[in-house]
Scaffold this active site. Sequence first.
Site, PDB file in Angstrom:
ATOM      1  CD  GLU A 158     -50.622  29.594 -30.791  1.00 18.96           C
ATOM      2  OE1 GLU A 158     -51.412  28.661 -31.023  1.00 18.96           O
ATOM      3  OE2 GLU A 158     -50.154  30.320 -31.698  1.00 18.96           O
ATOM      4  CD  GLU A 316     -55.571  28.881 -30.331  1.00 22.14           C
ATOM      5  OE1 GLU A 316     -55.208  28.638 -31.499  1.00 22.14           O
ATOM      6  OE2 GLU A 316     -55.221  29.897 -29.714  1.00 22.14           O
TER       7      GLU A 316
END
Length: 690
Positions: A158, A316
Amino acid sequence: MSLKSPAFSSKVPVMLHGADYNPEQWLRYPEVLREDIRLMKLAGCNVMSVGIFSWVSLEPEEGVFTFEWLDNVLNSFAENGIYAFLATPSGARPAWMSEKYPEVLRVERNRVRNLHGFRHNHCYTSPVYREKTALINAKLAERYANHPAVIGWHISNEFGGECHCDLCQNAFREWLKVKYKGSLDELNHAWWATFWSHTYTSWEQIDSPAPHGETQVHGLNLDWRRFVSERTIDFCRHEIVSVRDYNPDLPVTTNMHMIDGIDYRELAKILDVVSWDAYPDWGYTEDGDDARLAAWTAMHHDLFRSFKHKPFLLMESTPSLTNWQSVSKLKRPGMHKLSSLQAIAHGSDSVQYFQWRKSRGSSEKFHGAVLDHSGHGETRVFKDVAEVGRILAGLTEVVGTSTPAETAILYDWDNRWAVKDAQGIRNSGLKYEETVLQHYRALWEQGIAVDMIGSGDDLSRYKLVIAPMLYLISEENGQRIEQYVEQGGTFLATYWSGVVGETDLCHLGGFPGPLRKTLGIWAEETEGLHSRDLNGLVLESGNVLNLSGDYDAHEIAELIHLEGAEALGHYRSDFYAGRPALTLNKLGAGEAYHLATRVKDLAFYVELYAAITSKAGITRTLESNLPVGVTAQLRTDGEHEYIFVQNFSGDVQTVKLDGRGYTDLESGAEVPAELELPVNGLAMLKRKAK
C-alpha cells in the site's frame, strides 16, 4: 475466439485463496506455526502473502541477515501444497536504519522531520533508503526467486504518502525543469503566477505546498501531486528492478488501496498483475444502504480490472471486521460469501484476507482475521472462510476469463485532484466520487458491464462513454472525444466539465471548453446550491428518449445555451425555470448528451441509462428487470458465459431469467426460470455464449 488470460501462476492455475501471514510474530510459539498449516488446508487456502513488514526480522542489524525462519516457512508451504506471494519489506524500515540514517525519515508539509515509527514513513528520494531497499530485496530474490513455493513478488505494501525534505524539493525542481523544458516563463504562465505576484524568478524559489507557505497556486498543487505520484511509482520501479533479474518469469504486483496521492493507472503500467485491497463497511454505512456500498465497491473492482483489461487480484479484504473504521460491525450472515464472490464476478482471480491470524499486540490486534485469538477453527468466521474456499476450488474454469464491457466511465486522477482543489461553486462539497457513483450505480443496477478508463485510453472499443464532472481536460483529449462521437460513439458529460486544461488554467472562449462543439452547448454560469435548496429537472414531452417525469435536483445547476443541441429536459424553478437541463447533440454519426444539474433520484439515472444504452445497442448481462439492489455480472472465455447474480438489497428477491438456458455453476443442474435469492444471497450460473 478465446477470451481467457493465463492464470497468475502455472504452479497453481486455480482461484487463489489466502491471507497476509506474519509468522515472524509467532517465532516464540512453534506450536502456533504448526497449527497454522493444518488450518490453512482446512480453510481451503492455497496461498499466503509473507514478508510484509518483516525487515527487522530479516536484517536485525545492518548487514546481518537471518533468513532461517523464512526458509522454514516456505519449505513447510512447499511440503503442504501452499504457495506464497513473497513481499519486499520496504513498507516499514528497522529502527537501526532510522537511527543511523535519519535522512530516510520523511519530512511533513510543515517541514518537520518525523521520528521513527509507523509505516511508509520514509523518503522515496533518499539514496540511502533506495540503496538499503535494493540490498534486502536482492538478498531475498537471490535466495527465494526460484523457490517452489513462491509464485510472485508482492512489492512493498500500500504505497502512499509524501515527503517534503530537501532531497525531494530538489527532485521536484528538476522534475519541473524537464516538464517545462527549462523555462521559468512557461512555468509561470502555466501556473498563472502573476496572480498575487507569485511569479518565480529562479528555480530555487519553488517549494512544495505548505500550510505555512504556498497553497493557493493551483498549478503548483497539481504538479506537486503529479510529482509525488511519479516519485512513488519510480520507487516501486526501483524495487522491481532489484528483484526481476533473479527470475524474470516471476510476476510482480503491489497492492493498491485507493490512496488519493497515487495515479494508480500509471502505477499499473509497471506491474504484471494489478491487485488491490477492498474494505467496504458492510452493514454500517451512515445511510444503511448496502446496495449503494456494493455499487461503490463494484466500481472500484472495475477500475482496477480496467487498468490492464484482464483479471486482477483481490489482495486484501476482511473476513469479519476492521479495527479502523468508525464502527467495527460484524459482517452479517451470507455477506462474506457474497462480497468475496462479488470480486470474482468483476474479474478477480483471488480472494485474500488481512489477516490470517490476529496479532497478539499493537494496533491491529483487534483487526479481523481468519483465526481469532481463540486459535481454532470452530468459529463463524473460519467456517465462512472455509465455505468460500470450497466454492473457489470449484471455479477453476472461470480463472483467466474476461469481463467485456461496451460502456466506459472516464476517471482521471489529475481531474480528481483538480476538482477537489478548485475554489468556488460549492466549497461545502463538489462530491466528485459520489457523482461518478451516481452514474455507475444506474448501470450496475441494470447489470450493464462498465470499464473505468482514462481520457487517454482507447475510446473506440466502447459504444457509450460517460464523463461525470470532467473538469480538467486537455484540448487534445477534447478532440479525441469529438472524433469518437463523430465516428458513431455515444457520449454523456455533466455539469462542471471542460473547465480547465492540463495545468489547471481555465479554458478561454466559454465552457465546456474543448467539449463545446461535441455537446452543442455553451455554459454561461454555474450555481452552487445550499443543502436546503431544491430545483428540478422536468423532461420534455415527446423527447427522443421517450422519457417522462419531474425529478428533484440539488447542489449544482449549470445555466446553458443551446448551440445545436436540443433540450430533452428543463429546470423546474428559480429564475432559470424552463431553461435546458438535459440536452442531446447529434454530431457526425454519433450523439452527445449533457446533464446540467445533479439529480437526486436513482430512478432518474436508471431510466436515463436504460434508454441511452438501448438506443446505443448495449447488451445487459441478463435481459431481465432486476430488483433495486440486485445486479448481474458476466465473465466469459468466449465459449461459455459465467453469470453472478448478487442480492445486496437487504430483502429476499426474485429474479426472472431471460430463457437462455442456464445451469448452476457449482452443481451443473438446470436452473428454473425464476431465481429465489435470500438476503445477501447470490446465484452463479453458466450459459453458452452467443
